[in-house]
Design a protein around this motif. Structure first.
Motif, mmCIF file in Angstrom:
data_model
loop_
_atom_site.group_PDB
_atom_site.id
_atom_site.type_symbol
_atom_site.label_atom_id
_atom_site.label_comp_id
_atom_site.label_asym_id
_atom_site.label_seq_id
_atom_site.Cartn_x
_atom_site.Cartn_y
_atom_site.Cartn_z
ATOM 1 N N ALA A 390 -55.700 -38.445 41.530
ATOM 2 C CA ALA A 390 -54.610 -39.422 41.478
ATOM 3 C C ALA A 390 -54.001 -39.585 42.862
ATOM 4 O O ALA A 390 -53.792 -38.608 43.591
ATOM 5 N N VAL A 391 -53.722 -40.843 43.204
ATOM 6 C CA VAL A 391 -53.051 -41.185 44.458
ATOM 7 C C VAL A 391 -51.915 -42.135 44.127
ATOM 8 O O VAL A 391 -52.107 -43.112 43.395
ATOM 9 N N SER A 392 -50.737 -41.854 44.644
ATOM 10 C CA SER A 392 -49.598 -42.755 44.432
ATOM 11 C C SER A 392 -48.930 -43.052 45.764
ATOM 12 O O SER A 392 -48.864 -42.204 46.654
ATOM 13 N N ARG A 393 -48.439 -44.272 45.866
ATOM 14 C CA ARG A 393 -47.702 -44.725 47.046
ATOM 15 C C ARG A 393 -46.452 -45.429 46.560
ATOM 16 O O ARG A 393 -46.526 -46.301 45.682
ATOM 17 N N THR A 394 -45.301 -45.037 47.063
ATOM 18 C CA THR A 394 -44.052 -45.620 46.605
ATOM 19 C C THR A 394 -43.158 -45.954 47.783
ATOM 20 O O THR A 394 -43.186 -45.276 48.816
ATOM 21 N N SER A 395 -42.376 -47.013 47.625
ATOM 22 C CA SER A 395 -41.455 -47.451 48.673
ATOM 23 C C SER A 395 -40.180 -47.964 48.017
ATOM 24 O O SER A 395 -40.229 -48.654 46.999
ATOM 25 N N ALA A 396 -39.047 -47.616 48.590
ATOM 26 C CA ALA A 396 -37.758 -48.106 48.109
ATOM 27 C C ALA A 396 -36.887 -48.447 49.308
ATOM 28 O O ALA A 396 -36.753 -47.639 50.234
ATOM 29 N N LYS A 397 -36.320 -49.639 49.277
ATOM 30 C CA LYS A 397 -35.518 -50.109 50.407
ATOM 31 C C LYS A 397 -34.115 -50.457 49.930
ATOM 32 O O LYS A 397 -33.922 -50.901 48.790
ATOM 33 N N SER A 398 -33.134 -50.236 50.790
ATOM 34 C CA SER A 398 -31.754 -50.639 50.531
ATOM 35 C C SER A 398 -31.271 -51.466 51.709
ATOM 36 O O SER A 398 -31.336 -51.016 52.860
ATOM 37 N N GLU A 399 -30.809 -52.668 51.413
ATOM 38 C CA GLU A 399 -30.320 -53.543 52.480
ATOM 39 C C GLU A 399 -29.149 -54.360 51.951
ATOM 40 O O GLU A 399 -29.303 -55.178 51.044
ATOM 41 N N ASN A 429 -29.291 -50.096 55.565
ATOM 42 C CA ASN A 429 -30.597 -50.572 56.024
ATOM 43 C C ASN A 429 -31.517 -49.355 56.074
ATOM 44 O O ASN A 429 -31.741 -48.752 57.111
ATOM 45 N N SER A 430 -32.021 -48.998 54.891
ATOM 46 C CA SER A 430 -32.750 -47.747 54.743
ATOM 47 C C SER A 430 -34.035 -47.986 53.966
ATOM 48 O O SER A 430 -34.081 -48.789 53.034
ATOM 49 N N THR A 431 -35.089 -47.260 54.357
ATOM 50 C CA THR A 431 -36.371 -47.327 53.657
ATOM 51 C C THR A 431 -36.877 -45.915 53.395
ATOM 52 O O THR A 431 -36.888 -45.077 54.298
ATOM 53 N N THR A 432 -37.277 -45.664 52.146
ATOM 54 C CA THR A 432 -37.880 -44.392 51.775
ATOM 55 C C THR A 432 -39.331 -44.641 51.386
ATOM 56 O O THR A 432 -39.620 -45.486 50.534
ATOM 57 N N LEU A 433 -40.240 -43.933 52.027
ATOM 58 C CA LEU A 433 -41.671 -44.056 51.762
ATOM 59 C C LEU A 433 -42.206 -42.711 51.295
ATOM 60 O O LEU A 433 -41.819 -41.664 51.830
ATOM 61 N N ALA A 434 -43.074 -42.727 50.307
ATOM 62 C CA ALA A 434 -43.644 -41.466 49.819
ATOM 63 C C ALA A 434 -45.080 -41.689 49.392
ATOM 64 O O ALA A 434 -45.441 -42.766 48.902
ATOM 65 N N ASN A 462 -45.753 -36.321 50.619
ATOM 66 C CA ASN A 462 -45.181 -36.679 51.924
ATOM 67 C C ASN A 462 -44.087 -37.712 51.701
ATOM 68 O O ASN A 462 -44.319 -38.738 51.052
ATOM 69 N N ARG A 463 -42.892 -37.454 52.217
ATOM 70 C CA ARG A 463 -41.780 -38.406 52.084
ATOM 71 C C ARG A 463 -41.121 -38.626 53.438
ATOM 72 O O ARG A 463 -40.850 -37.675 54.177
ATOM 73 N N GLN A 464 -40.873 -39.895 53.767
ATOM 74 C CA GLN A 464 -40.181 -40.258 54.992
ATOM 75 C C GLN A 464 -38.979 -41.124 54.647
ATOM 76 O O GLN A 464 -39.063 -42.005 53.781
ATOM 77 N N ILE A 465 -37.869 -40.868 55.309
ATOM 78 C CA ILE A 465 -36.646 -41.660 55.126
ATOM 79 C C ILE A 465 -36.236 -42.213 56.484
ATOM 80 O O ILE A 465 -35.979 -41.455 57.418
ATOM 81 N N ILE A 466 -36.210 -43.517 56.581
ATOM 82 C CA ILE A 466 -35.841 -44.205 57.827
ATOM 83 C C ILE A 466 -34.499 -44.892 57.601
ATOM 84 O O ILE A 466 -34.374 -45.746 56.707
ATOM 85 N N ASP A 467 -33.503 -44.542 58.382
ATOM 86 C CA ASP A 467 -32.147 -45.073 58.195
ATOM 87 C C ASP A 467 -31.674 -45.765 59.461
ATOM 88 O O ASP A 467 -31.511 -45.133 60.501
ATOM 89 N N ASN A 468 -31.464 -47.082 59.351
ATOM 90 C CA ASN A 468 -30.906 -47.870 60.456
ATOM 91 C C ASN A 468 -29.640 -48.597 60.025
ATOM 92 O O ASN A 468 -29.300 -49.652 60.563
ATOM 93 N N GLY A 469 -28.939 -48.034 59.044
ATOM 94 C CA GLY A 469 -27.686 -48.622 58.584
ATOM 95 C C GLY A 469 -26.534 -48.296 59.520
ATOM 96 O O GLY A 469 -26.685 -47.577 60.505
ATOM 97 N N THR A 470 -25.359 -48.792 59.174
ATOM 98 C CA THR A 470 -24.176 -48.564 60.006
ATOM 99 C C THR A 470 -23.370 -47.387 59.477
ATOM 100 O O THR A 470 -23.585 -46.901 58.358
#
Length: 816
Positions: A390-399, A429-434, A462-470
């Motif tokens: 099994a392989v899963s790819r997920t993404s969630a963004k907040s803007e 302005n955040s993106t979570t990738l897993a 593997n999870r990455q959180i990228i945050d470019n919000g204020t």
């Protein structure tokens, strides 16, 4: 270790006491070439009247057999029959598994409603234990919420679906904020989010859509052994099982309209893509718009979930699931109470809050698009061994704009009643990738006379959180209370001219232009976090006898985190359980020991200008549980009763005397214990009932002196209960008509509770819902009213959030 010895002793005693009483038996499973469990398959001994049919997970058992030679025959319409010659000797348990091949004359699926009268019971699912294990032989407790129940209740949002699970209480509505913006629930007194999709990690920062739900499994207790730490809490996990393609054309469309501007359209379409039906496709989609019962607030979303099944050969098959959700909404109104000073008010009556006020604006919304992609490959190595990749790819963004009201420490001594809140707002302005990769090997074999069902697997997450919000800015103050208009304006807002008085109690400027001007001076984040987890696990269910089994499981996790300075940790998570069935397949007695763990992010001790980095060991939770499960009267009554005790050790906490005086400790402890009961029944034709009760006693036993001996704010209420009863006339002039009735009870809930602050208690409530419906095999019309008495209800977790008031809806669906 002592518990494990006790379980082994209990197992040996039971096996010794009952071995001599057992006659010979044949057990096994039946599956299809596309690796699906085959239910309702006939299994008989040729030339006799002895036989049975497979259950929901394709398992069967024929017991009390005399020694001799037999021919075992497996058959079903649309599949080629299979036979095996077997020899039975006294006291032997034989395992025979079958894989059926579809014939060219395979018929379209025919659903006979009378064949399954207990429509809300849908207990069996391989994802729960990663093994084809029946509920009654599983030492772990779980609740299954079926799609049929959600349709019956006209559920249009995921949060309402969980009202059907005992021990689950809403804590925190979806906020939309980055990385953790989904809703929180209390499960056995611990906070949890729905983060598992088909047993794999899935992430969302907003409200989930139930259009693609086949069932929801609420798996109780620390479940680190099989699921790790990324998607579970110490109370358990919430798993969503999605709809999958089938082998003929069909589908359903639905339109639901209701109070507060609710408009919802869904479609479910399935079709084979080739003549031999080895490639099938299904798509579920939903469009949803809805306003709030408050003076502002809305939610709108578009959901699309295509899935594809491909049977490459008799041994090899593939399943692909995807979900795309585009959603925009305003923040749910949440009042954050102070955590560092004595509370001015201690309940809703003292606060004087008008729950129609949202303190937000439809101009300030947040978008939370997300997607989940999953691919699974099943390969039948041999009849009793299967490989699952099994392989899963997920993404969630907040803007967009995220805000909340916070009771600050600023003193207003002339304000004699009520509370002053500051409105804090930022631009997300955040993106979570897993990504998650799993390889499982599932076997069903015998060692001597003992049946073993085993899963061994490895997992990479593997999870990455990228945050470019204020950063946050203050957009006005909000006064809630009964002080005079003059006093509030002069003492809170600093306005002395009556012509300029603020009559709403809110000095904020809630337009986009005014908010953007404030945010222009805020700092912008530029952070990136990365976590990796390498895991290996094994779980074995050993049948010493057909009615006596034991489960032994172990997981090892290697956790690596690049946040706040790189650090690595290793955690072990064991699990044991025993099941004894005094009446086979009808009554079981179970006990379990389960472990869960959390990898804690590093912190910093602060002493003036000196900062000392701190790295912590994993926290651990250990559960002891025992109870009974029932499956009586030909599947018409399912019931589970259990008592549990969960102890958490090595909890991390800090003592914060000021911004320049913070010290971390890792000697905290907490204990949650309670009782749960669940009943799913079909006592008479046409009547289906789901009922549950939960009692949770929770307390901090060690750690911060400010909270020792007090109930944690994540624990929810002590008592909660749920009920839904549905009756459809099975015959006569009223055939097809029906009524539904039920509701939820939640006791008093301390959402703030410490020696420094005191306690703020939300009131208990009972919400009653009802419906009337008519339908046949082609269409169904349902009229429903939720919260008939229009009761004020609130949930919270150091916060106050008002829940929906009375609402009416009408739903029409057509099947084809």
């Amino acid at each position: 270790m002592k518990l494990f010895v006790k379980i082994l002793c209990l197992t040996f005693f039971m096996s010794t006491a009952t071995w001599a009483q057992q006659a010979a038996s044949i057990i096994g499973t039946v599956s299809t070439t596309d690796n699906k469990q085959a239910s309702s398959i006939s299994v008989v001994l040729k030339g006799t009247k002895i036989g049975t049919v497979t259950n929901d997970v394709g398992a069967y058992e024929i017991k009390n057999l005399k020694p001799g030679n037999y021919t075992l025959r497996v058959s079903s319409v649309g599949y080629a029959s299979k036979e095996k010659n077997i020899t039975i000797v006294s006291n032997e348990v034989i395992t025979e598994n079958f894989v059926l091949i579809a014939t060219s004359e395979q018929l379209d699926e025919i659903v006979i409603e009378g064949a399954k009268t207990n429509h809300f019971a849908k207990k069996e699912n391989v994802q729960i234990s990663r093994l084809p294990l029946k509920n009654i032989e599983n030492p772990q407790v779980y609740t299954t919420i079926s799609a049929e129940l959600l349709k019956d209740q006209v559920v249009t949002n995921f949060d309402d679906a969980l009202k059907n699970a005992p021990g689950v209480q809403p804590l925190w509505a979806s906020t939309g904020r980055g990385s953790d913006g989904g809703a929180y629930f209390s499960l056995r007194g611990f906070a949890v989010q729905p983060r598992a999709l088909n047993g794999l990690p899935a992430i969302s920062n907003g409200s989930l859509d139930p259009a693609n739900v086949d069932r929801i499994e609420v798996i109780k207790g620390p479940s680190g052994t099989l699921f790790g730490s990324s998607i579970v809490s110490y109370g358990g996990l919430i798993n969503i099982t999605t709809k999958t393609p089938y082998d003929h054309f069909g589908g359903e469309v639905n339109y639901t309209a209701g109070s507060y501007g609710l408009n919802r359209v869904t479609a479910d379409v399935n079709t084979p893509l080739n003549e031999d039906k080895t490639v099938t496709f299904r798509i579920n989609t939903a469009y949803h718009t809805e306003n709030s019962f408050q003076d502002a607030g809305f939610r709108k979303s578009l959901f699309v979930a295509p899935s594809l099944s491909y049977k490459a050969s008799d041994r090899l098959s593939f399943l692909f699931n995807t979900e795309f959700l585009s959603s925009e909404s305003t923040n749910a109104m949440q009042l954050f109470l102070t955590r560092s000073a004595p509370l001015r008010v201690h309940n809703m009556d003292e606060l004087g809050y008008d729950n129609k006020r949202s303190y937000t604006s439809n101009n300030l919304s947040i978008k939370t698009p997300s997607f989940n992609l999953q691919g699974q490959m099943f390969y039948k190595i041999k009849d009793n061994w299967t490989s699952q990749t099994a392989v899963s790819r997920t993404s969630a963004k907040s803007e967009g704009y995220y805000s909340y009201l916070f009771e600050g420490t600023t003193s207003f001594p002339d304000i004699t009643e009520g509370v002053v809140f500051g409105r804090y707002i930022n631009y997300q302005n955040s993106t979570t990738l897993a990504i998650d990769i799993q390889q499982n090997f599932i076997g069903d074999f015998k060692i001597g006379k003992m049946r073993n069902r085993i899963v061994a697997g490895v997992d990479y997450f593997n999870r990455q959180i990228i945050d470019n919000g204020t950063g946050y800015v203050v957009n006005g103050m909000v006064y809630i209370g009964d002080d005079s208009l003059q006093t509030v304006n002069e003492k809170v807002f600093g306005i002395t001219n009556p012509a300029q008085y603020i009559t709403t109690g809110d000095s904020g400027k809630l337009s986009q232009e005014a908010t953007d001007a404030l945010l222009a001076t805020a700092a912008v984040n530029n952070s990136k976090q990365k976590q990796e987890v390498y895991s290996a696990y094994v779980s074995d269910v050993i049948n010493f006898l057909p009615n006596l089994s034991a489960m032994a499981s172990l997981r090892v996790d290697r956790f690596m985190n690049a946040q706040n300075g790189a650090y690595n940790q290793t955690a072990l998570s064991p699990k044991f359980g025993v099941v004894y069935q005094p009446i086979l397949d009808k009554v079981s007695l179970f006990a379990n020991y389960m472990n869960g763990f959390t990898n804690v992010a590093p912190g910093e001790d602060i002493n003036g200008t000196t900062r000392t980095p701190r790295v912590f060991d994993p926290e651990h939770a250990d559960q002891l549980e025992f109870g009974t499960k029932l499956n009586l009267f030909s599947d018409k009554l399912y019931a589970t009763f259990s008592y549990y005790d969960i102890k958490v050790t090595d909890r991390v906490y800090n003592i914060r005397n000021s911004a320049t005086d913070v010290t971390y400790y890792q000697d905290g402890a907490q204990e949650n214990k309670g009782f749960e009961a669940e009943i799913i029944a079909n006592p008479i034709a046409g009547l289906n009932i789901v009922a549950g009760y939960s009692y949770v006693d929770s307390g901090t036993t060690k750690g911060d002196l400010n909270t020792i001996g007090l109930r944690p704010t994540s624990a929810g209420a002590y008592n909660s209960a749920n009920l839904w009863a549905s009756y459809r006339f099975p015959e006569g002039d009223l055939k097809g008509f029906g009524l539904g009735f039920g509701g939820n009870y939640v006791g008093e809930n301390k959402i703030t509770n410490s020696i420094v602050t005191g306690a703020f208690t939300l009131p208990e409530y009972t919400v009653i819902n009802s419906s009337i419906f008519y339908g046949n095999e082609k269409f169904n019309l349902t009229l429903k009213i939720d919260n008939i008495a229009n009761v004020d209800t609130y949930d919270g977790w150091s916060t106050i959030h008002p829940r929906n008031m009375r609402a009416a809806s009408a739903s029409f669906s057509y099947k084809f």
